[in-house]
Design an enzyme around this catalytic site. Structure first.
Site, PDB file in Angstrom:
ATOM      1  N   ASN A   9       0.874  -1.174   0.000  1.00  0.00           N
ATOM      2  CA  ASN A   9       0.000   0.000   0.000  1.00  0.00           C
ATOM      3  C   ASN A   9       0.911   1.223   0.000  1.00  0.00           C
ATOM      4  O   ASN A   9       1.470   1.570   1.027  1.00  0.00           O
ATOM      5  CB  ASN A   9      -0.904  -0.028   1.244  1.00  0.00           C
ATOM      6  CG  ASN A   9      -1.711   1.253   1.392  1.00  0.00           C
ATOM      7  OD1 ASN A   9      -1.806   2.048   0.458  1.00  0.00           O
ATOM      8  ND2 ASN A   9      -2.300   1.446   2.564  1.00  0.00           N
ATOM      9  N   TRP A  10       1.021   1.838  -1.153  1.00  0.00           N
ATOM     10  CA  TRP A  10       1.951   2.967  -1.287  1.00  0.00           C
ATOM     11  C   TRP A  10       1.401   4.261  -0.702  1.00  0.00           C
ATOM     12  O   TRP A  10       2.105   5.258  -0.637  1.00  0.00           O
ATOM     13  CB  TRP A  10       2.333   3.172  -2.763  1.00  0.00           C
ATOM     14  CG  TRP A  10       3.367   2.205  -3.245  1.00  0.00           C
ATOM     15  CD1 TRP A  10       4.028   1.264  -2.488  1.00  0.00           C
ATOM     16  CD2 TRP A  10       3.893   2.097  -4.574  1.00  0.00           C
ATOM     17  NE1 TRP A  10       4.921   0.574  -3.279  1.00  0.00           N
ATOM     18  CE2 TRP A  10       4.859   1.079  -4.566  1.00  0.00           C
ATOM     19  CE3 TRP A  10       3.623   2.768  -5.773  1.00  0.00           C
ATOM     20  CZ2 TRP A  10       5.568   0.703  -5.703  1.00  0.00           C
ATOM     21  CZ3 TRP A  10       4.333   2.394  -6.906  1.00  0.00           C
ATOM     22  CH2 TRP A  10       5.293   1.373  -6.866  1.00  0.00           C
ATOM     23  N   LYS A  11       0.132   4.271  -0.339  1.00  0.00           N
ATOM     24  CA  LYS A  11      -0.491   5.485   0.214  1.00  0.00           C
ATOM     25  C   LYS A  11      -0.211   6.678  -0.719  1.00  0.00           C
ATOM     26  O   LYS A  11      -0.197   6.497  -1.934  1.00  0.00           O
ATOM     27  CB  LYS A  11       0.011   5.721   1.641  1.00  0.00           C
ATOM     28  CG  LYS A  11      -0.145   4.457   2.498  1.00  0.00           C
ATOM     29  CD  LYS A  11       0.037   4.669   3.961  1.00  0.00           C
ATOM     30  CE  LYS A  11      -0.127   3.342   4.684  1.00  0.00           C
ATOM     31  NZ  LYS A  11      -0.151   3.469   6.121  1.00  0.00           N
ATOM     32  N   HIS A  96      -9.682   1.504   4.415  1.00  0.00           N
ATOM     33  CA  HIS A  96      -8.437   1.651   5.181  1.00  0.00           C
ATOM     34  C   HIS A  96      -8.678   2.616   6.346  1.00  0.00           C
ATOM     35  O   HIS A  96      -9.434   3.581   6.208  1.00  0.00           O
ATOM     36  CB  HIS A  96      -7.322   2.176   4.273  1.00  0.00           C
ATOM     37  CG  HIS A  96      -5.985   2.113   4.920  1.00  0.00           C
ATOM     38  ND1 HIS A  96      -5.562   3.053   5.826  1.00  0.00           N
ATOM     39  CD2 HIS A  96      -4.984   1.195   4.834  1.00  0.00           C
ATOM     40  CE1 HIS A  96      -4.351   2.725   6.264  1.00  0.00           C
ATOM     41  NE2 HIS A  96      -3.980   1.601   5.669  1.00  0.00           N
ATOM     42  N   GLU A  98      -7.021   4.959   7.484  1.00  0.00           N
ATOM     43  CA  GLU A  98      -6.731   6.374   7.177  1.00  0.00           C
ATOM     44  C   GLU A  98      -7.902   7.019   6.434  1.00  0.00           C
ATOM     45  O   GLU A  98      -8.173   8.209   6.603  1.00  0.00           O
ATOM     46  CB  GLU A  98      -5.418   6.479   6.384  1.00  0.00           C
ATOM     47  CG  GLU A  98      -4.217   6.202   7.286  1.00  0.00           C
ATOM     48  CD  GLU A  98      -2.994   5.642   6.580  1.00  0.00           C
ATOM     49  OE1 GLU A  98      -2.924   5.686   5.343  1.00  0.00           O
ATOM     50  OE2 GLU A  98      -2.098   5.135   7.294  1.00  0.00           O
ATOM     51  N   GLU A 165      -5.896  -4.903  10.395  1.00  0.00           N
ATOM     52  CA  GLU A 165      -4.883  -3.883  10.628  1.00  0.00           C
ATOM     53  C   GLU A 165      -5.159  -3.162  11.940  1.00  0.00           C
ATOM     54  O   GLU A 165      -5.943  -2.191  11.971  1.00  0.00           O
ATOM     55  CB  GLU A 165      -4.886  -2.859   9.483  1.00  0.00           C
ATOM     56  CG  GLU A 165      -4.497  -3.444   8.155  1.00  0.00           C
ATOM     57  CD  GLU A 165      -3.815  -2.408   7.265  1.00  0.00           C
ATOM     58  OE1 GLU A 165      -2.696  -2.682   6.816  1.00  0.00           O
ATOM     59  OE2 GLU A 165      -4.391  -1.326   7.044  1.00  0.00           O
ATOM     60  N   GLY A 171       2.255   2.110  10.779  1.00  0.00           N
ATOM     61  CA  GLY A 171       3.236   3.184  10.654  1.00  0.00           C
ATOM     62  C   GLY A 171       3.958   3.529  11.943  1.00  0.00           C
ATOM     63  O   GLY A 171       4.619   4.559  12.027  1.00  0.00           O
ATOM     64  N   SER A 204       3.068  -2.294  10.324  1.00  0.00           N
ATOM     65  CA  SER A 204       4.505  -2.404  10.566  1.00  0.00           C
ATOM     66  C   SER A 204       5.090  -3.766  10.166  1.00  0.00           C
ATOM     67  O   SER A 204       5.975  -4.301  10.848  1.00  0.00           O
ATOM     68  CB  SER A 204       4.836  -2.080  12.031  1.00  0.00           C
ATOM     69  OG  SER A 204       4.484  -0.738  12.321  1.00  0.00           O
TER      70      SER A 204
HETATM   71  P1  PGA Z   1       2.611   0.206   7.620  1.00  0.00           P
HETATM   72  O1  PGA Z   1       1.156   0.487   6.981  1.00  0.00           O
HETATM   73  O2  PGA Z   1       3.099  -1.096   7.034  1.00  0.00           O
HETATM   74  O3  PGA Z   1       3.444   1.374   7.215  1.00  0.00           O
HETATM   75  O4  PGA Z   1       2.423   0.085   9.099  1.00  0.00           O
HETATM   76  C1  PGA Z   1       0.247  -0.564   6.759  1.00  0.00           C
HETATM   77  C2  PGA Z   1      -1.032  -0.036   6.155  1.00  0.00           C
HETATM   78  O5  PGA Z   1      -1.441   1.095   6.484  1.00  0.00           O
HETATM   79  O6  PGA Z   1      -1.659  -0.714   5.330  1.00  0.00           O
END
Ligand code: PGA
Length: 241
Positions: A9-11, A96, A98, A165, A171, A204
């Site tokens: 997931n490159w966001k 997600h 976010e 998640e 993150g 993470s």
């Molecule tokens: P992360 O993000 O691996 O940087 O913790 C995972 C995600 O948000 O899908």
């Protein structure tokens, strides 16, 4: 059989040029990757066309990070399912944390997006998970069961991937213990009508912990943020042992 799905997931990272530069470093490291696993790159919308043109013949599948539920219309800033399928996108992340936290995504809109994605032939990756505060007050199971119940209403469980998640692990470098992630994923599975849905762990995930995570019996893949941005680190993750 549950398919193993490792998705990056490159966001909101990588321009088109940076995405192509990533491929140059990444694709040559996939020659030994076992065919039992699906490798997915969920890139920003602006990089999808170039990536699609450069992924022909590779085992990497293309994913988007969101999709709208209408097929067209006056929805400024949104992307319709057919706009993704036309350029070869196969997967799409939906719900997600976010999106839920910063952009007002609700279980109701998540449910609409899931159904529209499936109707268009996209394979959605539904994200669920609890906050630190919810975990500390013993609400993890209730929160996740509630998300599943609302998000999965009338959703086809034959064409679905779920990502567990825990929000506190995203993150932060603070990975959920693999045994605990396995336990929660087992609970998620117990609420599904299709026991063969692939369920990923996300939060993470790194080269240092992927082998241990994938050794857990209930975990069928990973959704990887930060560690999917560098070719070497994401290659090590998809080539987990
Ligand atoms: P992360 O993000 O691996 O940087 O913790 C995972 C995600 O948000 O899908």
């Amino acid at each position: 059989m549950r398919k193993i799905v490792i998705a990056g997931n490159w966001k909101m990272y990588k321009t088109q040029a940076e995405a192509l530069e990533f491929l140059q470093g990444f694709l040559p490291q996939l020659t030994e990757t076992p065919e039992d696993r699906e490798v997915v790159l969920c890139a920003p919308f602006t990089a999808l066309v170039s990536l699609s043109q450069n992924l022909h013949g590779s085992l990497v599948r293309l994913g988007a990070q969101n999709v709208h539920w209408e097929s067209a219309g006056a929805y400024t800033g949104e992307i319709a399912p057919s706009m993704l399928t036309e350029i070869g996108v196969r997967y799409v992340i939906v719900g997600h944390s976010e999106r839920r936290q910063y952009f007002g995504e609700t279980d109701e809109t998540v449910n609409l997006r899931l159904k529209a994605a499936q109707a268009a032939g996209l394979l959605p990756i539904l994200c669920v998970g609890e906050t630190k505060q919810q975990r500390d007050s013993g609400e993890t199971e209730a929160i996740i069961f509630n998300q599943l119940e609302k998000d999965l209403k009338a959703v086809d469980q034959q064409n679905l991937v779920i990502a567990y998640e825990p929000i506190w692990a995203i993150g932060t470098g603070d990975t959920c213990e693999s045994v605990e992630a396995n336990r929660v994923i087992g609970l998620i599975r117990s609420r599904l009508t299709n026991p063969n849905v692939s369920i990923q762990y996300g939060g993470s995930v790194k080269p240092e912990n992927i082998d241990e995570i994938m050794a857990q019996p209930e975990i069928n893949g990973a959704l990887v943020g930060g560690a999917s941005l560098q070719p070497d680190s994401f290659a090590r993750i998809v080539n987990f042992k």
